[in-house]
Design a protein around this motif. Structure first.
Motif, mmCIF file in Angstrom:
data_model
loop_
_atom_site.group_PDB
_atom_site.id
_atom_site.type_symbol
_atom_site.label_atom_id
_atom_site.label_comp_id
_atom_site.label_asym_id
_atom_site.label_seq_id
_atom_site.Cartn_x
_atom_site.Cartn_y
_atom_site.Cartn_z
ATOM 1 N N ASP A 1 1.003 -1.358 0.025
ATOM 2 C CA ASP A 1 0.124 -0.083 0.269
ATOM 3 C C ASP A 1 1.010 1.596 -0.189
ATOM 4 O O ASP A 1 0.740 2.444 -0.809
ATOM 5 C CB ASP A 1 -1.128 -0.042 1.441
ATOM 6 N N CYS B 1 -3.930 -2.932 -6.035
ATOM 7 C CA CYS B 1 -4.017 -2.096 -4.844
ATOM 8 C C CYS B 1 -4.399 -0.791 -6.016
ATOM 9 O O CYS B 1 -4.130 -0.025 -6.835
ATOM 10 C CB CYS B 1 -2.609 -1.697 -4.390
ATOM 11 N N PRO C 1 -4.414 3.108 -4.730
ATOM 12 C CA PRO C 1 -4.618 3.869 -3.524
ATOM 13 C C PRO C 1 -5.571 5.157 -4.232
ATOM 14 O O PRO C 1 -6.167 5.458 -3.263
ATOM 15 C CB PRO C 1 -2.970 4.007 -4.268
ATOM 16 N N SER D 1 -6.737 2.056 0.753
ATOM 17 C CA SER D 1 -7.230 2.397 -0.420
ATOM 18 C C SER D 1 -7.803 0.524 -0.336
ATOM 19 O O SER D 1 -7.215 -0.599 0.678
ATOM 20 C CB SER D 1 -5.743 1.441 -1.036
ATOM 21 N N ILE E 1 -7.615 -3.012 -1.691
ATOM 22 C CA ILE E 1 -6.674 -4.006 -2.322
ATOM 23 C C ILE E 1 -7.452 -5.018 -2.408
ATOM 24 O O ILE E 1 -8.356 -6.173 -1.833
ATOM 25 C CB ILE E 1 -5.406 -4.036 -1.419
ATOM 26 N N SER F 1 -4.515 5.206 5.309
ATOM 27 C CA SER F 1 -5.085 3.708 4.292
ATOM 28 C C SER F 1 -3.931 2.823 5.263
ATOM 29 O O SER F 1 -4.188 1.732 5.428
ATOM 30 C CB SER F 1 -4.168 4.022 3.219
#
Length: 473
Positions: free
Chosen positions: A255, A360, A362, A372, A374, A447
């Motif tokens: 991330d 991912c 973001p 984010s 994922i 995040s």
């Protein structure tokens, strides 16, 4: 060794190949005239009259100086694979990987493509083999312009017509690969070499995802960047064929990596596969600190990751990449790449081993909150009776393991990433506003909050890394 690759996802269209292996005998003799000073009558003489586009072979182009024999000057990119060949002075092609010799671009291209996709009928050799990066049919066209300036251009375009049909699916053009290009690590150190380094492609207009059921058969006119919604195993009445557990430090690092740049990033996943419990545990992320097209750096980075995996007693279990401003959904290109990787990992001789892909997203404004998204996915091969369909991107259910503390490994990787992107034109400007009341740095911290260990002793180190980021951008 190539058996496992043969099952890769089938490609698209047939190709109206003018196969120079099947020339009428007359042409070949006309072209293979003795070398004694007769080269001068090339343009005019009888040969100029008989040599249609079909009659121009590699020998003709070599003799007339458009090409030079050399090692490694020929290449084919097909469905994520790279093949390299040597051009001989006699117009033959030697495939470096096996030493096999082919008499024409078509023969070599057909052979290589069938290894990847057994359904391929022809190889479109002149349109898909490159000499020093340039397609061979461009050299053929140059020869025609020089030696037969009055030849009707219609024939040339007719001959190329079929060759073009295959391009979008075949040609792994660096620019269109959503920022990922073959890094060219020749030793194949990592099984996933093809996905290579991230590039500088900024997310252009928003892409609207399509449902898998609307795709139908492969269509080379379809943009490989088309995003596809994932399907749940429950929706097709199947069980997920393996279990997955991912450590929070893996998510933290990938991330963090994905937040640093406006370009796509890519990295590998290390972990263990337990055949008894059918459990894939993902324990470590390995970010690729490389740039688009930087083949040398990519090779070195992959070598380093390989050793790192080995030293920790981990296996390669998957890969991750980012869609910086888009949803965390796979594109058609991602689906093909993932299918490829699954086959490679499966083909390691120790029975089935799954390969996991993580995407991912973001900075996608469609994500709820600052975290984010994922998304783990896996590709199910299309049904056997429909071999020309795309693979089906499946949503993978995952158990997340909260790590007790941040390892030095992770902290060091974070520091190296900050260092790597420092001063880059596509580095995110962390002091600028991401939303009305939050900077990009606030967004990043928010995040990562859910992915950081409960142990607070590392907070000050994270803060140091954040302040480095502020300085570097």
């Amino acid at each position: 060794a190539h058996a496992p690759l043969a099952a890769a996802s089938p490609g698209g269209d047939e190709c109206l190949e003018e196969d120079e292996d099947e020339l009428e005998p007359g042409l070949d003799e006309a072209e293979a005239e003795p070398e004694t000073g007769s080269g001068t009558k090339a343009a005019g003489g009888t040969r100029g009259a008989v040599l249609t586009r079909r009659g121009i072979t590699l020998r003709v182009l070599l003799r007339d100086g458009l090409l030079e024999p050399a090692r490694g000057v020929l290449s084919i990119y097909y469905l994520g694979k790279k093949f390299v060949g040597d051009l001989g002075a006699d117009g033959t092609i030697t495939w470096q990987e096996t030493g096999q010799v082919f008499n024409s671009p078509s023969a070599w291209a057909t052979h290589c493509k069938r290894l990847v996709n057994p359904a391929k009928k022809s190889g479109c050799g002149w349109a898909s083999v490159r000499y020093k990066g340039q397609k061979l049919d461009q050299y053929k066209a140059a020869w025609l312009r020089k030696h037969q300036p009055n030849a009707p251009p219609a024939e040339e375009s007719l001959a190329s017509e079929g060759e073009e049909e295959e391009m979008p699916e075949d040609e792994e053009e660096e620019a269109t690969r959503e920022g990922r290009a073959p890094p060219g690590s020749s030793d194949g150190a990592l099984c996933f070499a093809d996905h290579g380094p991230p590039g500088k492609r900024l997310e252009s207009k928003p892409r609207v995802p399509v449902r898998y059921c609307t795709l139908g058969t492969r269509d080379s006119a379809r943009n490989p960047q088309t995003l596809v919604e994932v399907t749940s195993f429950a929706a097709i009445n199947k069980f997920q064929p393996f279990n997955v557990a991912i450590s929070s430090n893996v998510l933290l690092l990938l991330d963090f990596h994905s937040h640093l740049t406006r370009s796509e990033v890519v990295g590998y996943l290390g972990g263990r596969w337990d055949t008894n419990t059918q459990l894939l545990t993902v324990l470590r992320a390995f970010p690729c600190r490389t740039r688009l097209g930087d083949a040398e750096a990519a090779g070195a980075v992959e070598e380093e990751i390989c050793q790192s995996l080995f030293l920790r007693g981990l296996s390669l279990v998957g890969w991750y990449h980012s869609h910086p401003f888009g949803p965390a959904l796979p594109s058609l290109h991602d689906i093909d790449a993932q299918m490829d990787y699954q086959l490679k990992l499966q083909g390691s001789g120790n029975g089935f081993q799954p390969c996991l892909a993580l995407i991912c997203g973001p900075y996608y404004h469609g994500n709820p909150g600052v975290e984010s998204k994922i998304a783990p996915f896996w590709v199910m091969p299309p049904p056997e009776q429909r071999p020309n369909d795309y693979g089906i991107p499946m949503d993978v259910e995952v158990a997340y393991i909260q790590d007790g503390f941040l390892t030095n490994d992770v902290l060091q990787e974070m520091t190296l990433l900050v260092e790597f992107y420092k001063g880059a034109p596509d580095l995110v400007k962390f002091q600028e506003l991401w939303s009305q009341d939050q900077t990009y740095l606030d967004k990043l911290k928010g995040s990562l909050a859910s992915r950081t260990p409960k142990d607070q002793s590392f907070t000050h180190i994270l803060e140091q890394i954040y302040s480095l980021l502020k300085l570097s951008s």
